[in-house]
Enzyme design. Sequence first.
Site, short mmCIF file in Angstrom:
data_model
loop_
_atom_site.label_atom_id
_atom_site.label_comp_id
_atom_site.label_asym_id
_atom_site.label_seq_id
_atom_site.Cartn_x
_atom_site.Cartn_y
_atom_site.Cartn_z
N SER A 142 0.86 -1.19 0.00
CA SER A 142 0.00 0.00 0.00
C SER A 142 0.89 1.23 0.00
O SER A 142 2.01 1.20 0.54
CB SER A 142 -0.88 0.01 1.26
N TYR A 155 -1.87 -1.24 10.38
CA TYR A 155 -2.10 -1.57 8.96
C TYR A 155 -0.94 -1.08 8.11
O TYR A 155 -0.37 -1.85 7.32
CB TYR A 155 -3.42 -0.94 8.47
N1 NAP Z 1 -8.69 -1.13 -1.53
C1 NAP Z 1 -7.74 -0.28 -1.15
O1 NAP Z 1 -7.97 0.95 -1.02
C2 NAP Z 1 -6.36 -0.80 -0.90
C3 NAP Z 1 -5.31 0.13 -0.82
C4 NAP Z 1 -4.03 -0.33 -0.59
C5 NAP Z 1 -3.80 -1.68 -0.44
N2 NAP Z 1 -4.83 -2.57 -0.50
C6 NAP Z 1 -4.54 -4.00 -0.31
O2 NAP Z 1 -5.04 -4.72 -1.40
C7 NAP Z 1 -5.27 -6.07 -1.01
C8 NAP Z 1 -6.64 -6.49 -1.50
O3 NAP Z 1 -7.59 -5.73 -0.78
P1 NAP Z 1 -9.02 -5.31 -1.37
O4 NAP Z 1 -9.08 -3.84 -1.30
O5 NAP Z 1 -9.30 -6.01 -2.62
O6 NAP Z 1 -9.91 -5.88 -0.17
P2 NAP Z 1 -11.28 -6.69 -0.11
O7 NAP Z 1 -12.18 -6.25 -1.21
O8 NAP Z 1 -11.74 -6.59 1.30
O9 NAP Z 1 -10.81 -8.19 -0.43
C9 NAP Z 1 -10.00 -8.87 0.49
C10 NAP Z 1 -9.85 -10.30 0.02
O10 NAP Z 1 -9.10 -11.00 1.02
C11 NAP Z 1 -9.85 -12.15 1.43
N3 NAP Z 1 -9.61 -12.42 2.83
C12 NAP Z 1 -9.92 -11.63 3.89
N4 NAP Z 1 -9.61 -12.24 5.03
C13 NAP Z 1 -9.10 -13.45 4.69
C14 NAP Z 1 -8.62 -14.56 5.43
N5 NAP Z 1 -8.61 -14.56 6.78
N6 NAP Z 1 -8.17 -15.65 4.77
C15 NAP Z 1 -8.20 -15.66 3.41
N7 NAP Z 1 -8.64 -14.66 2.66
C16 NAP Z 1 -9.09 -13.57 3.30
C17 NAP Z 1 -11.29 -11.79 1.16
O11 NAP Z 1 -12.07 -12.95 0.89
P3 NAP Z 1 -12.98 -13.76 1.95
O12 NAP Z 1 -13.73 -12.75 2.77
O13 NAP Z 1 -13.82 -14.61 1.06
O14 NAP Z 1 -12.00 -14.57 2.74
C18 NAP Z 1 -11.16 -11.01 -0.14
O15 NAP Z 1 -11.12 -11.89 -1.25
C19 NAP Z 1 -5.12 -6.10 0.52
O16 NAP Z 1 -3.86 -6.62 0.85
C20 NAP Z 1 -5.20 -4.63 0.89
O17 NAP Z 1 -4.54 -4.35 2.09
C21 NAP Z 1 -6.11 -2.17 -0.75
#
Ligand code: NAP
Length: 268
Positions: A142, A155
Site C-alpha cells: 500500500s 495496517y
Molecule cells: N482497496 C484499497 O484501497 C487498498 C489500498 C491499498 C492496499 N490494498 C490491499 O489490497 C489487497 C486487496 O484488498 P481489497 O481492497 O481487494 O480488499 P477486499 O475487497 O476486502 O478483499 C479482500 C480479500 O481478502 C480475502 N480475505 C480476507 N480475510 C481473509 C482470510 N482470513 N483468509 C483468506 N482470505 C481472506 C477476502 O475474501 P474472503 O472474505 O472470502 O476470505 C477477499 O477476497 C489487501 O492486501 C489490501 O490491504 C487495498
Amino acid sequence: MTTSPKGTALITGASTGLGAVYADRLARRGYDLILVARDAGRLAALAETLGNDTGRTVDILRADLTDAGDLAAVEARLADDAAITLLVNNAGMSLNGGLLDSTPAELERIIALNITAPTRLARAAGNAFVGRGAGGIINIASVLALAPEMFDGVYSGTKAYLLNLSHSLAAQVEGKGVRVQAVLPGATRTEIWERSGKDIDSFPAEWVMEAGDLVDAALLGFDRGETVTIPPLANEGQWIAFEAARHAMDGKLSNRAVAERYREAVDA
Ligand SMILES: NC(=O)c1ccc[n+]([C@@H]2O[C@H](COP(=O)([O-])OP(=O)(O)OC[C@H]3O[C@@H](n4cnc5c(N)ncnc54)[C@H](OP(=O)(O)O)[C@@H]3O)[C@@H](O)[C@H]2O)c1
C-alpha cells in the site's frame, strides 16, 4: 482444455476486490488459476464465470489464511504443484480502529493475515520457483507503507513490512529467474473499506482509483520488470529521488563510532 503455457497463478483474497480483478486479468492473459479465500460460494461462482469466459482451468482452494492448518495447505500447494508460476499475495485486511483501541486478538489477526501468511507463502513459492529457475511473486502492499502518519500504524506497518520484504527478496533471487514485485495502491474502491467500518465515498472522488485500473497498471509495471509499482503516484521522479536518498545511506548505517552529534554522550 490444455495446460496453460503461462502456467498457473495462485491468488490469495481472490473472492472479491483486487484479487478477483487479478483473477480476471490473469485468466485473460492465459494463466490457469488457483483462487484462495474463505468464501467458497463466491470463489466457485468466479471460477465458473472465468472458466467459461476464458477456457482456462480455475481451481478453488478455500482457506482462512489466519488458520494454521489452512495456511499450511496453501503452502503445500505452492511447494508441490509444479504448474504454479505466479503467486499473488493479495489477501489483506484493515482494522476498524487503531493500535490503542483494538483488542489483542484483532491485532494478532491483522498481523497473521497481512504479514505471517504472505511471508510464509512467499517462502514456499520462492523456494519452488528458485528450484525451477522461473516464477513471479506479486505482493500487494500500500502507499501507506510510505505514509504512516496518514493512517493507523498497524495496517500501514504491515504494508511497510511487505515493501521491505519485497525489496530484500528481489535482491536475493536476482539472476535466478524469479521476479518479485511490490504493488502500492492508494485508496481503491473495494469492500475493504466497509469491512473495516469506513466509507470510501467520504474521500474526495479524485483520490479513489477503480480496482480494474489499479490492477491493469500494476500488471504493466510487472511486465516492465518493476520491483515497486505505485499506480497512483503521478510523478515517478519523486519515487526515484526517494530511493536515491535511501541508497545514499548504503554503507554508512553501521559504524564503530557514534555520530558526531551524539559524541558528547560517549566522550563524557
Ligand atoms: N482497496 C484499497 O484501497 C487498498 C489500498 C491499498 C492496499 N490494498 C490491499 O489490497 C489487497 C486487496 O484488498 P481489497 O481492497 O481487494 O480488499 P477486499 O475487497 O476486502 O478483499 C479482500 C480479500 O481478502 C480475502 N480475505 C480476507 N480475510 C481473509 C482470510 N482470513 N483468509 C483468506 N482470505 C481472506 C477476502 O475474501 P474472503 O472474505 O472470502 O476470505 C477477499 O477476497 C489487501 O492486501 C489490501 O490491504 C487495498
